[in-house]
Design an enzyme around this catalytic site. Structure first.
Site, PDB file in Angstrom:
ATOM      1  CG  ASN A 137      -0.415  -0.154   2.501  1.00  0.00           C
ATOM      2  OD1 ASN A 137       0.759  -0.495   2.626  1.00  0.00           O
ATOM      3  ND2 ASN A 137      -1.199   0.105   3.527  1.00  0.00           N
ATOM      4  CD  GLU A 232       5.792  -0.533  12.947  1.00  0.00           C
ATOM      5  OE1 GLU A 232       4.603  -0.393  13.329  1.00  0.00           O
ATOM      6  OE2 GLU A 232       6.757  -0.168  13.629  1.00  0.00           O
ATOM      7  CB  CYS A 266      -1.568   0.129   8.849  1.00  0.00           C
ATOM      8  SG  CYS A 266      -0.381   1.476   8.794  1.00  0.00           S
TER       9      CYS A 266
HETATM   10  N1  LIG Z   1       1.484  -0.912  10.738  1.00  0.00           N
HETATM   11  C1  LIG Z   1       1.977  -0.542   9.567  1.00  0.00           C
HETATM   12  O1  LIG Z   1       2.944   0.221   9.488  1.00  0.00           O
HETATM   13  C2  LIG Z   1       1.368  -1.021   8.291  1.00  0.00           C
HETATM   14  C3  LIG Z   1       1.575  -0.286   7.133  1.00  0.00           C
HETATM   15  C4  LIG Z   1       1.037  -0.742   5.939  1.00  0.00           C
HETATM   16  C5  LIG Z   1       0.316  -1.920   5.904  1.00  0.00           C
HETATM   17  N2  LIG Z   1       0.125  -2.624   7.039  1.00  0.00           N
HETATM   18  C6  LIG Z   1      -0.694  -3.849   7.019  1.00  0.00           C
HETATM   19  O2  LIG Z   1      -0.375  -4.632   5.862  1.00  0.00           O
HETATM   20  C7  LIG Z   1      -1.526  -5.346   5.437  1.00  0.00           C
HETATM   21  C8  LIG Z   1      -1.769  -5.089   3.968  1.00  0.00           C
HETATM   22  O3  LIG Z   1      -0.632  -5.275   3.205  1.00  0.00           O
HETATM   23  P1  LIG Z   1      -0.368  -6.645   2.382  1.00  0.00           P
HETATM   24  O4  LIG Z   1      -1.672  -7.181   1.883  1.00  0.00           O
HETATM   25  O5  LIG Z   1       0.714  -6.361   1.402  1.00  0.00           O
HETATM   26  O6  LIG Z   1       0.164  -7.563   3.564  1.00  0.00           O
HETATM   27  P2  LIG Z   1       0.724  -9.066   3.531  1.00  0.00           P
HETATM   28  O7  LIG Z   1       0.966  -9.437   4.942  1.00  0.00           O
HETATM   29  O8  LIG Z   1      -0.105  -9.935   2.688  1.00  0.00           O
HETATM   30  O9  LIG Z   1       2.134  -8.943   2.758  1.00  0.00           O
HETATM   31  C9  LIG Z   1       3.161  -8.112   3.226  1.00  0.00           C
HETATM   32  C10 LIG Z   1       4.494  -8.646   2.721  1.00  0.00           C
HETATM   33  O10 LIG Z   1       4.768  -9.895   3.349  1.00  0.00           O
HETATM   34  C11 LIG Z   1       5.040 -10.883   2.382  1.00  0.00           C
HETATM   35  N3  LIG Z   1       4.599 -12.148   2.935  1.00  0.00           N
HETATM   36  C12 LIG Z   1       3.351 -12.673   2.925  1.00  0.00           C
HETATM   37  N4  LIG Z   1       3.342 -13.857   3.577  1.00  0.00           N
HETATM   38  C13 LIG Z   1       4.597 -14.069   4.022  1.00  0.00           C
HETATM   39  C14 LIG Z   1       5.225 -15.132   4.751  1.00  0.00           C
HETATM   40  N5  LIG Z   1       4.534 -16.205   5.164  1.00  0.00           N
HETATM   41  N6  LIG Z   1       6.532 -15.043   5.033  1.00  0.00           N
HETATM   42  C15 LIG Z   1       7.246 -13.959   4.624  1.00  0.00           C
HETATM   43  N7  LIG Z   1       6.706 -12.927   3.915  1.00  0.00           N
HETATM   44  C16 LIG Z   1       5.400 -12.986   3.623  1.00  0.00           C
HETATM   45  C17 LIG Z   1       4.295 -10.399   1.150  1.00  0.00           C
HETATM   46  O11 LIG Z   1       4.789 -10.978  -0.036  1.00  0.00           O
HETATM   47  C18 LIG Z   1       4.548  -8.901   1.228  1.00  0.00           C
HETATM   48  O12 LIG Z   1       5.830  -8.576   0.754  1.00  0.00           O
HETATM   49  C19 LIG Z   1      -2.662  -4.810   6.294  1.00  0.00           C
HETATM   50  O13 LIG Z   1      -2.930  -5.691   7.353  1.00  0.00           O
HETATM   51  C20 LIG Z   1      -2.122  -3.495   6.830  1.00  0.00           C
HETATM   52  O14 LIG Z   1      -2.733  -3.040   7.981  1.00  0.00           O
HETATM   53  C21 LIG Z   1       0.635  -2.209   8.232  1.00  0.00           C
HETATM   54  O1  LIG Z   2      -0.332   1.814   5.916  1.00  0.00           O
HETATM   55  C1  LIG Z   2       0.140   2.724   6.597  1.00  0.00           C
HETATM   56  C2  LIG Z   2       1.402   3.383   6.375  1.00  0.00           C
HETATM   57  S1  LIG Z   2       1.426   4.983   6.953  1.00  0.00           S
HETATM   58  O2  LIG Z   2       0.857   5.912   5.967  1.00  0.00           O
HETATM   59  O3  LIG Z   2       0.695   5.114   8.222  1.00  0.00           O
HETATM   60  O4  LIG Z   2       2.845   5.330   7.154  1.00  0.00           O
END
Ligand SMILES: NC(=O)c1ccc[n+]([C@@H]2O[C@H](COP(=O)([O-])OP(=O)(O)OC[C@H]3O[C@@H](n4cnc5c(N)ncnc54)[C@H](O)[C@@H]3O)[C@@H](O)[C@H]2O)c1
Ligand SMILES: O=CCS(=O)(=O)O
Length: 455
Positions: A137, A232, A266
Site C-alpha cells: 500500500n 508493523e 494501516c
Molecule cells: N502498521 C503498519 O505500518 C502497516 C503499514 C502498511 C500496511 N500494514 C498492514 O499490511 C496489510 C496489507 O498489506 P499486504 O496485503 O501487502 O500484507 P501481507 O501481509 O499480505 O504482505 C506483506 C508482505 O509480506 C510478504 N509475505 C506474505 N506472507 C509471508 C510469509 N509467510 N513469510 C514472509 N513474507 C510474507 C508479502 O509478499 C509482502 O511482501 C494490512 O494488514 C495493513 O494493515 C501495516
Molecule cells: O499503511 C500505513 C502506512 S502509513 O501511511 O501510516 O505510514
C-alpha cells in the site's frame, strides 16, 4: 507462463509478468550482503549520511516517475502517490540526519558498590544483515522507512517488496545505488513465500523488519527463530468525535484518513465513534462532503478514490458491507461498485460484532457508531485485538489525557485522526498491531545492538 503478473488494478492491463527469485538466488544475495558488511564497516557515519541525503534529493528529482509507478501498480490516486514521495523524501532526509547522531552514553561504575572506578562506554553497532519485507500500500515510503534507518545504522539490507510492487521497488533501488549505496550493501529480491521463508530462517539474517498483515507476521515469527523482529502490522483505528468537536475538521480528517488510498492504510480511521449529541449533524456533514469526492481513474489529478488493489480485496470488502447491511446497518451513502472500485460508503447502526468493524477492513467504508458513555467507548475500542493509533476531536484536554492513559494504542492524536504520522515520530502499535517502533531514530535503534567498552 510467468509466476506472477502485475495487473493494473484500475484497467486490468498487464504491466509485467515475471518469475519469482529462487532459493539459490536468495542464498547468493545473502552471501553478497555478508561480504558487503566490510564495505559498511569502512563507510563512516558521515558518508552514510551523505548517501542518504543524496537519496532524498533523487527521490524528489524522480518524484513523478515514482508516483506514476505506484499509481499504475497499486491503483493509488496520483495525488496520493505524490504525497507518498514527499513523505519518502522526509524519511530519507531524517535518516541522513540521524545517521550522524547515533550516539551512545557513558556510565560510571561507582553508582553501585563495590567501588570499581571504571567507566562504561556504550555505543550502538549494526546487527549485520536485515531482511526488510514490505506491503503493497505504501511501496516507496515504507521501503524507505526500512532501508534508510537500516543503512544509517550500518547494516546490509535484503529488500523484499510486495510482489505487485516489483517495478517501483526496482526504481527505488536504482536511486539507492545512484546515491552511492554499494550493490553488496543492498540487494532487491522478489521471491515467492517459500523462498522468502528460507531467507527469514537463514542464519546470516540477523533481523527482520516487516510491515504487513497478521497472518504473514505469524508465519515469519514461527520461522525466524532467535532473531530481532520489528513488526508493523494491521490496525482497526478509532476516530472519536465529542460534542465539543470542530465538526468540519473532524469530517475533513475522516475523508482524508479513511477514503484516501481507498481505505487501504494501516492507520486509516476504520471505526468512527460519534457522540449522540452531534451524531446527526456530523453524519449529514460527512455525507455532503463525501458526495463531492471524485471516484474513478487514479491517474487523473483530481480523483480522490481509485480502485482496491485487486478483485479479491474488493470482493472481501463488498461482502463485509453486504453482511453488515443484511444485519441491520443503514446505508447513508455509497454501497456501489464498478470493477475494483468501491464507492465511498457510510453506514450507521452496524452491529459491534459485524466482521466489517470487528476485523480490519481495508476499504473505503466508514461505520458510524453512536455512543454516550466514556467508559463504554474505551472498552469498545480496547476490545479490538489491534492497537495501532487513535484520534479524538475535542476541546477537553482532561478527556484527551484520560484517553491517552486508557486506550491501548501506540499514539493518540488530539484534534486529528489516527492516520497522523510524522516520519521522525515513533510509529507502531501494541497487541496484534506489532512489536517495536519505526520512526527513523527508533528504527535505527531497533536495527542495532548496544556494545559496551569498560575502561
Ligand atoms: N502498521 C503498519 O505500518 C502497516 C503499514 C502498511 C500496511 N500494514 C498492514 O499490511 C496489510 C496489507 O498489506 P499486504 O496485503 O501487502 O500484507 P501481507 O501481509 O499480505 O504482505 C506483506 C508482505 O509480506 C510478504 N509475505 C506474505 N506472507 C509471508 C510469509 N509467510 N513469510 C514472509 N513474507 C510474507 C508479502 O509478499 C509482502 O511482501 C494490512 O494488514 C495493513 O494493515 C501495516
Ligand atoms: O499503511 C500505513 C502506512 S502509513 O501511511 O501510516 O505510514
Amino acid at each position: 507462463m510467468a509466476d506472477y503478473q502485475i495487473i493494473n488494478p484500475y484497467n486490468g492491463e498487464l504491466i509485467e509478468a515475471y518469475d519469482f527469485h529462487t532459493r539459490e538466488q536468495v542464498t547468493q544475495a545473502i552471501d553478497t550482503l555478508v561480504a558487503g558488511r566490510k564495505i559498511q564497516q569502512a563507510t563512516p557515519a558521515f558518508q552514510r549520511s551523505n548517501i542518504l541525503l543524496k537519496l532524498a534529493h533523487l527521490l524528489l528529482e524522480r518524484k513523478e516517475d515514482l508516483a506514476r509507478a505506484i499509481t499504475e501498480e497499486t491503483g493509488k490516486t496520483i495525488s496520493d502517490s505524490r504525497v507518498e514521495i514527499d513523505r519518502a523524501y522526509n524519511t530519507a532526509l531524517a535518516s541522513a540526519m540521524e545517521a550522524r547522531n547515533i550516539n551512545g552514553e557513558a556510565l560510571d561504575s561507582d553508582a553501585f558498590p563495590p567501588m570499581r572506578e571504571k567507566i562504561g562506554v556504550v555505543l550502538w553497532k549494526p546487527l549485520g544483515t536485515v531482511l526488510c519485507i514490505t506491503p503493497f500500500n505504501f511501496p516507496i515510503n515504507i521501503a524507505v522507512h526500512k532501508i534508510g534507518p537500516a543503512f544509517a545504522a550500518g547494516n546490509t539490507i535484503l529488500f523484499k517488496p510486495g510482489p505487485q510492487n516489483k517495478r517501483s521497488a526496482e526504481l527505488l533501488v536504482e536511486l539507492c545505488y545512484a546515491a552511492g549505496m554499494h550493490r553488496s550493501v543492498l540487494q532487491l529480491l522478489t521471491p515467492d513465500i517459500e523462498a522468502t521463508s528460507y531467507a527469514v530462517k537463514h542464519p546470516q539474517i540477523q533481523a527482520i523488519n516487516f510491515t504487513g498483515g497478521t497472518a504473514a507476521a505469524n508465519a515469519i515469527a514461527a520461522n525466524a527463530g532467535y532473531k530481532k523482529m520489528l513488526f508493523e502490522l494491521g490496525g482497526n483505528d478509532p476516530l472519536i468525535v465529542m460534542p465539543d468537536a470542530d465538526l468540519d475538521a473532524a469530517v475533513n480528517a475522516t475523508i482524508n484518513q479513511r477514503f484516501a488510498t481507498a481505505g487501504q492504510r494501516c492507520t486509516a480511521a476504520k471505526r468512527l465513534f460519534v457522540h449522540s449529541e452531534v451524531f446527526d449533524t456530523f453524519a449529514e456533514k460527512l455525507v455532503a462532503a463525501t458526495a463531492k469526492l471524485k471516484v474513478g481513474n487514479p491517474a487523473e489529478d483530481d480523483t480522490f478514490i481509485g480502485p482496491l488493489i485487486h478483485t479479491a480485496a474488493a470482493d472481501e470488502v463488498q461482502a463485509r458491507i453486504d453482511a453488515a447491511v443484511n444485519s441491520g446497518a443503514n446505508v447513508l451513502f455509497g454501497h456501489k461498485r464498478e470493477g475494483n472500485i468501491l464507492w465511498p460508503t457510510i453506514l450507521s447502526n452496524v452491529p459491534d460484532d459485524a466482521e466489517l468493524v470487528a476485523e480490519e477492513t481495508f476499504g473505503p467504508v466508514v461505520p458510524l457508531r453512536k455512543f454516550d458513555d466514556e467508559s463504554e467507548l474505551i472498552s469498545l475500542i480496547n476490545s479490538s485485538p489491534f492497537g495501532l493509533q487513535a484520534g479524538v476531536f475535542t476541546q477537553n484536554l482532561a478527556l484527551a489525557k484520560r484517553l491517552y492513559n486508557q486506550l491501548d494504542v501506540g499514539l493518540l492524536a488530539v484534534n486529528d485522526g489516527p492516520g497522523f504520522r510524522a516520519e521522525h515520530f515513533p510509529f507502531g502499535g501494541v497487541k496484534e498491531s506489532g512489536v517495536g517502533r519505526e520512526g527513523v531514530r527508533y528504527a535505527i535503534r531497533e536495527m542495532s545492538y548496544q556494545k559496551t567498552l569498560v575502561i
